[in-house]
Scaffold this motif. Structure first.
Motif, short mmCIF file in Angstrom:
data_model
loop_
_atom_site.label_atom_id
_atom_site.label_comp_id
_atom_site.label_asym_id
_atom_site.label_seq_id
_atom_site.Cartn_x
_atom_site.Cartn_y
_atom_site.Cartn_z
N ILE A 105 -40.22 27.56 29.44
CA ILE A 105 -40.61 28.84 29.71
C ILE A 105 -41.06 30.07 31.06
N LYS A 106 -41.81 29.17 31.79
CA LYS A 106 -42.34 29.81 33.05
C LYS A 106 -42.29 29.14 34.15
N SER A 107 -41.47 28.89 35.05
CA SER A 107 -41.91 28.44 36.37
C SER A 107 -42.26 28.64 37.63
N ASP A 108 -42.80 28.65 38.24
CA ASP A 108 -43.02 28.63 39.66
C ASP A 108 -43.35 28.00 40.59
N ALA A 109 -44.40 27.92 41.81
CA ALA A 109 -44.03 26.60 43.06
C ALA A 109 -45.21 25.72 43.26
N LYS A 110 -45.95 26.36 42.27
CA LYS A 110 -47.00 25.77 41.66
C LYS A 110 -47.52 24.93 40.22
N GLU A 111 -46.51 25.54 39.13
CA GLU A 111 -46.81 24.54 37.87
C GLU A 111 -45.24 25.11 37.18
N THR A 112 -45.02 24.12 36.19
CA THR A 112 -44.22 24.57 35.32
C THR A 112 -44.25 24.69 33.94
N ILE A 113 -44.14 25.49 32.98
CA ILE A 113 -45.06 25.38 31.89
C ILE A 113 -43.39 25.66 30.71
N TYR A 114 -43.82 24.37 29.22
CA TYR A 114 -43.16 24.27 27.79
C TYR A 114 -43.97 24.51 26.87
N GLN A 115 -43.10 25.48 26.04
CA GLN A 115 -43.69 26.18 25.32
C GLN A 115 -43.18 26.03 23.36
N LYS A 116 -43.46 25.88 22.96
CA LYS A 116 -42.53 26.04 21.29
C LYS A 116 -44.28 25.42 20.67
N ASP A 118 -47.16 26.01 18.43
CA ASP A 118 -48.38 26.12 19.11
C ASP A 118 -49.13 25.15 19.98
N MET A 119 -47.61 24.39 20.19
CA MET A 119 -47.83 23.39 21.82
C MET A 119 -47.25 23.53 22.94
N LYS A 120 -48.18 23.40 23.73
CA LYS A 120 -48.21 24.10 25.46
C LYS A 120 -48.14 22.68 26.50
N ALA A 121 -47.34 22.70 27.18
CA ALA A 121 -47.02 21.65 28.54
C ALA A 121 -47.51 22.77 30.01
N THR A 122 -48.63 21.79 30.38
CA THR A 122 -47.79 22.35 31.78
C THR A 122 -48.19 21.49 32.80
N VAL A 123 -46.84 21.61 33.36
CA VAL A 123 -47.01 20.23 34.44
C VAL A 123 -47.01 21.14 36.06
N LYS A 124 -47.89 20.03 36.29
CA LYS A 124 -48.54 20.51 37.90
C LYS A 124 -48.86 19.91 39.09
N GLY A 125 -47.37 19.46 39.86
CA GLY A 125 -47.39 17.84 40.53
C GLY A 125 -47.48 16.61 39.13
N ASP A 126 -47.89 16.06 39.53
CA ASP A 126 -48.43 14.43 39.15
C ASP A 126 -48.53 14.49 37.43
N SER A 127 -49.61 15.75 37.21
CA SER A 127 -50.46 16.19 36.03
C SER A 127 -49.78 17.07 34.95
N LEU A 128 -50.02 16.50 33.69
CA LEU A 128 -49.37 17.06 32.64
C LEU A 128 -50.57 16.75 31.66
N ILE A 129 -51.11 19.25 31.55
CA ILE A 129 -51.88 18.86 30.85
C ILE A 129 -51.44 19.50 29.33
N LEU A 130 -51.57 18.64 27.62
CA LEU A 130 -51.05 18.91 27.03
C LEU A 130 -51.99 20.30 26.26
N ASP A 131 -51.92 21.12 25.67
CA ASP A 131 -53.18 22.37 24.55
C ASP A 131 -52.17 23.09 23.27
#
Length: 144
Positions: A105-116, A118-131
């Motif tokens: 749903i969103k991407s910039d130089a620092k992070e990419t966000i995927y969402q569907k 109530d589940m959201k995944a934020t990718v920052k470098g080698d880390s992935l944060i699931l919410d």
């Protein structure tokens, strides 16, 4: 015949005992583990993948796929497949024989966000944060 059977079973038992994991030590260190995950695609066929990437062209449409293994703080391994086509980008997370596919749903130089939903995944470098419903799971890419 009995002797060979007893020797064979003994060797298997000894190899299983000697291959036990020792999880003591520095908990901040990511241990190198190999993981094989079976993913069922839309056609119902079984696909076994490890970390890697591929590019395919079907009917003139280019599809790039990158798969990685991520590890949670508790040691749980999760298979993540990033798929990029000319029309959309998705993230597929496979754990415990369940696969969740989230569109970008969103991407910039620092992070990419995927969402569907109530589940959201934020990718920052080698880390992935699931919410999901305020349950946050932090994952780090393993090097396989």
């Amino acid at each position: 015949m009995k002797k060979e059977l007893i020797i064979g079973v003994s060797l298997i038992v000894l190899s299983l005992i000697s291959c036990g994991k020792n999880e003591s030590g520095n908990k901040g260190t990511i241990k190198l583990e190999t993981s094989e995950t079976k993913v069922v695609d839309n056609n119902g066929t079984m696909d076994t993948l490890t970390s890697g990437s591929s590019t395919s062209i079907v009917n003139g449409n280019k599809t790039e796929t990158k798969s990685s293994i991520y590890k949670a703080v508790d040691g749980t391994l999760v298979k993540v497949i990033f798929t990029e086509t000319s029309k959309e980008s998705t993230l597929a997370i496979t754990s415990n024989k369940k696969t969740f596919t989230l569109p970008k749903i969103k991407s910039d130089a620092k992070e990419t966000i995927y969402q569907k939903d109530d589940m959201k995944a934020t990718v920052k470098g080698d880390s992935l944060i699931l919410d999901q419903d305020n349950n946050i799971i932090q994952l780090v890419k393993t090097k396989i």
